[in-house]
Design an enzyme around this catalytic site. Structure first.
Site, PDB file in Angstrom:
ATOM      1  N   LYS A 168       0.832  -1.197  -0.025  1.00 51.01           N
ATOM      2  CA  LYS A 168       0.034  -0.099  -0.019  1.00 51.01           C
ATOM      3  C   LYS A 168       0.790   1.216  -0.127  1.00 51.01           C
ATOM      4  CE  LYS A 168      -4.155  -2.166   2.194  1.00 51.01           C
ATOM      5  NZ  LYS A 168      -4.875  -2.061   3.100  1.00 51.01           N
ATOM      6  N   ASP A 223     -10.043   2.233   3.009  1.00 46.51           N
ATOM      7  CA  ASP A 223      -9.960   1.344   4.226  1.00 46.51           C
ATOM      8  C   ASP A 223     -10.808   2.004   5.253  1.00 46.51           C
ATOM      9  OD1 ASP A 223      -9.052  -0.921   3.290  1.00 46.51           O
ATOM     10  OD2 ASP A 223      -6.919  -0.147   3.950  1.00 46.51           O
TER      11      ASP A 223
END
Length: 268
Positions: free
Chosen positions: A64, A99
């Site tokens: 990420k 997220d």
């Protein structure tokens, strides 16, 4: 056929193919969602020049931050320096992190009254999930406290998000005044020791959320329900964070419904 997928190392564990297959069928989208194993030593080159065959890509651990370093970041991705959703806009690869917003959307769906309490949220853990959740909750105006065994890690999240940081020794006192208690660690996940914590300091109105979704009913959530507290499992976060990619890639805001939950639960 449009090709999209998830890049990570490893990627076999992901439930994303089941999520997107459901939406492809429901919305009549001619696309295929694929697993894209990218070894750590290949990650920089992969994201620096994302192959044209991919219309969009989700990113999972451990890539990420690597992905974020090579794309145009927006929103939470720009604030945090991480990306889990990539798309193309005018020939440029863009991305952000969904997220945290996925967690808040899950909380809104399962326990909408959490916003009415105006009580602070308390996050246990100081990893990537805790960072994303703290950022998203702060974006709603909610006060946030992060508790972690290593205080320096909690303080790092606090510095990035405007949250407060406390050591675990202060956890019980912080629980007494919180509106949402969140396990943002992996404790309780299948194969990992459960989170053994006394929930008695929590107010009767508190919501207890767990980011773990396998198993759906963790020991923490079972303990919360036994006290009569509202309990929110981690599957909602997984499902809601995926909506952004689908919307960016296909121009459709997909619905997270009972049918989708059932299909993903069947894979657990």
């Amino acid at each position: 056929m449009i090709r999209v997928g998830v890049a990570g190392w490893p990627v076999k564990h992901t439930r994303s193919p089941a999520i997107f297959a459901h939406w492809f069928e429901r919305y009549g989208v001619d696309a295929r969602y694929e697993l894209i194993p990218v070894a750590p030593e290949d990650a920089d080159s992969f994201f620096a020049e994302l192959p044209a065959e991919w219309a969009g890509v989700n990113v999972t651990v451990p890539h990420k931050r690597t992905a974020a370093a090579h794309i145009k970041l927006e929103g939470a991705g720009a604030r945090l320096g991480v990306a889990n959703t990539l798309w193309r806009a005018d020939g440029v690869v863009c991305g952000t992190s969904s997220d945290g917003p996925g967690f808040v959307a899950s909380l809104d769906a399962a326990a909408p009254a959490w916003r009415d309490s105006n009580a602070p949220a308390l996050i246990l853990g100081a990893g990537g999930a805790a960072l994303a959740i703290a950022d998203a909750l702060r974006a709603t105006g909610c006060a946030v406290t992060v508790a972690n065994r290593t205080l320096a890690k909690a303080e790092s999240i606090a510095a990035s998000t405007g949250a407060a940081a406390i050591p675990l020794t202060d956890l019980a006192d912080a629980m007494a005044g919180c509106g949402v208690f969140i396990n943002a660690t992996t404790r309780g996940m299948a194969g990992i020791d459960p989170l053994d914590i006394d929930l008695s300091p929590l107010p009767a109105s508190a919501v207890v959320a767990d980011i773990v979704y396998n198993p759906l009913e963790t020991a923490l959530l079972a303990a919360a329900r036994s006290r009569g507290l509202v309990a929110v499992d981690g599957l909602g976060m997984l499902l809601h964070q995926a909506t952004l990619g689908f919307e960016r890639w296909f121009g459709i805001k997909p619905e997270v419904d009972a049918a989708l939950r059932a299909k993903v639960v069947a894979t657990l």
